[in-house]
Write a protein that holds these residues in place. Sequence first.
Motif, mmCIF file in Angstrom:
data_model
loop_
_atom_site.group_PDB
_atom_site.id
_atom_site.type_symbol
_atom_site.label_atom_id
_atom_site.label_comp_id
_atom_site.label_asym_id
_atom_site.label_seq_id
_atom_site.Cartn_x
_atom_site.Cartn_y
_atom_site.Cartn_z
ATOM 1 N N CYS A 22 0.843 -1.206 0.000
ATOM 2 C CA CYS A 22 0.000 0.000 0.000
ATOM 3 C C CYS A 22 0.878 1.255 0.000
ATOM 4 O O CYS A 22 1.788 1.391 0.835
ATOM 5 C CB CYS A 22 -0.890 0.036 1.238
ATOM 6 S SG CYS A 22 -1.925 -1.412 1.362
ATOM 7 N N LYS A 121 -1.486 -0.703 -4.191
ATOM 8 C CA LYS A 121 -2.763 -0.274 -3.600
ATOM 9 C C LYS A 121 -2.591 1.090 -2.948
ATOM 10 O O LYS A 121 -1.465 1.521 -2.682
ATOM 11 C CB LYS A 121 -3.203 -1.290 -2.554
ATOM 12 C CG LYS A 121 -3.440 -2.665 -3.163
ATOM 13 C CD LYS A 121 -3.817 -3.659 -2.104
ATOM 14 C CE LYS A 121 -4.062 -5.003 -2.731
ATOM 15 N NZ LYS A 121 -3.541 -6.087 -1.914
ATOM 16 N N LYS A 124 -5.597 2.904 1.820
ATOM 17 C CA LYS A 124 -6.709 2.134 2.412
ATOM 18 C C LYS A 124 -6.718 0.675 1.952
ATOM 19 O O LYS A 124 -7.654 -0.070 2.239
ATOM 20 C CB LYS A 124 -8.033 2.799 2.029
ATOM 21 C CG LYS A 124 -8.204 4.154 2.671
ATOM 22 C CD LYS A 124 -9.630 4.642 2.476
ATOM 23 C CE LYS A 124 -9.819 5.955 3.198
ATOM 24 N NZ LYS A 124 -10.411 6.967 2.321
ATOM 25 N N ASN A 126 -6.881 -0.337 -1.244
ATOM 26 C CA ASN A 126 -7.697 -0.521 -2.452
ATOM 27 C C ASN A 126 -6.897 -0.197 -3.701
ATOM 28 O O ASN A 126 -5.985 0.623 -3.639
ATOM 29 C CB ASN A 126 -8.928 0.392 -2.390
ATOM 30 C CG ASN A 126 -9.890 -0.070 -1.330
ATOM 31 O OD1 ASN A 126 -10.130 -1.264 -1.189
ATOM 32 N ND2 ASN A 126 -10.419 0.872 -0.563
ATOM 33 N N PRO A 127 -7.252 -0.686 -4.862
ATOM 34 C CA PRO A 127 -8.311 -1.691 -5.059
ATOM 35 C C PRO A 127 -7.805 -3.110 -4.748
ATOM 36 O O PRO A 127 -6.592 -3.336 -4.710
ATOM 37 C CB PRO A 127 -8.582 -1.556 -6.562
ATOM 38 C CG PRO A 127 -7.270 -1.156 -7.145
ATOM 39 C CD PRO A 127 -6.589 -0.297 -6.117
ATOM 40 N N LYS A 128 -8.750 -4.011 -4.534
ATOM 41 C CA LYS A 128 -8.365 -5.423 -4.403
ATOM 42 C C LYS A 128 -8.094 -5.907 -5.824
ATOM 43 O O LYS A 128 -8.900 -5.657 -6.716
ATOM 44 C CB LYS A 128 -9.519 -6.248 -3.804
ATOM 45 C CG LYS A 128 -9.984 -5.739 -2.451
ATOM 46 C CD LYS A 128 -9.141 -6.315 -1.325
ATOM 47 C CE LYS A 128 -9.525 -5.737 0.030
ATOM 48 N NZ LYS A 128 -8.906 -4.423 0.332
ATOM 49 N N ASN A 324 -3.428 2.183 -10.609
ATOM 50 C CA ASN A 324 -4.711 2.765 -10.179
ATOM 51 C C ASN A 324 -4.659 4.262 -9.871
ATOM 52 O O ASN A 324 -5.665 4.840 -9.478
ATOM 53 C CB ASN A 324 -5.294 1.975 -8.994
ATOM 54 C CG ASN A 324 -4.538 2.267 -7.718
ATOM 55 O OD1 ASN A 324 -4.612 3.367 -7.184
ATOM 56 N ND2 ASN A 324 -3.784 1.307 -7.233
#
Length: 368
Positions: A22, A121, A124, A126-128, A324
């Motif tokens: 993350c 990620k 938080k 995200n995303p998975k 992302n």
Amino acid sequence: MKILAIDTSCDETSVAVVENDCVLSNVLSSQIQSHKEWGGVVPSLARRKHEELIDLVIEFALKRSKINLEDVDVFAVTRGPGLAIALEVGIKKIKEFAKKFNKPVVAVNHMEGHVYSTLAKNAKGNPKIDYQFPLLAVLVSGGHSEFVLMRDHGNYEIIGETLDDSLGEAYDKVGRMLDMGYPAGPVLERIAESGDENKYELPIPMRYSKDANMSYSGLKTAAMKLINDELKISDSGLRIADYKKATEKVSSKDAKQIVSDISASFQKAAVTQVLLKTKYALENILNEYGIKDILIGGGVAQNKYLRKEFRKAFGKQYRIHYPNSKRLYTDNAGMIGVAAYYNALRKNFVKDLDSIDRDPVWRIDQIS
Ligand code: KG4
Ligand code: ZN
């Protein structure tokens, strides 16, 4: 695991803090403005800028992540590929930290970073992302264009690559001929939107070669000739000053349309080559691997035309993954931190700190 990562491989001074996969902070100070007037990256200028900026960027990255330097578990740095004298700036800094805090170091391959940019990620979690090995990574940046079979974390084989210019470089060079500044890729994409991609037929080098290799120099030369012919810039060859004149002419409606049509036709040929070679790789090299996932990373992966064409060609059969967030496309330390996390899980640390040295031509398939 908290990791502080630095990338000074080219013209972005970037520092990130990641926790596992993350990204908590991913700060970059772009030097594009400094290099712009030279029409490309000047290594000695890049180094000087990295040296000037690095401490401030580290401070920002730590502040944004709310992590203290003493709490960092692992230090990570890009060792290559990249500009030798620029890479040295990040390496020197990481060595100092690792010695001071007695923590391990991961020396990361920049292209492995671009692979992991698609799996990173946010803070938080995200995303998975659902993916399985083996998979195909398509890397399209300013420095490289390559197809990589990723059998597992850290296990790579280059199954095809460009034999001369990279895709981003081709965009930049053709865009430069049309006086679109530096880097020209995003500008050319925008101008191509109002053009007719079927107006001019440009060659797709290596179209029929039975491999997944690419080449962009023939397309670039053909585009150069087309620009010269259509804009009637000069009879005696191409000079940058001539292109300046061309863009003055662009204020006339016709010339503007010609530039859009050339841009769209170039883009079609350039992207078609990547599509054809991806298809070749999947059908002829990887046909027995049961590939389900395609990762697409690097600056040119932002290109909307390329994304649309990939979706059309492969979207039904494969899961296609992109980074992302905008920052993860071009050079950034966030992707280096995430790559470092997977290396750290395998305890792939630098054994002797004094032995870390930059490797400007380090290939992803040479990672051990
Ligand atoms: O990944 P990156 O930062 O560079 C290297 O690691 O080398 O990618 C920069 C390259 C430049 O050549 C730039 O023109 C290109 O990516 N680029 C694009 C777009 N956005 C960036 N090319 C075409 N369309 C875009 N939208
Ligand atoms: Zn890069």
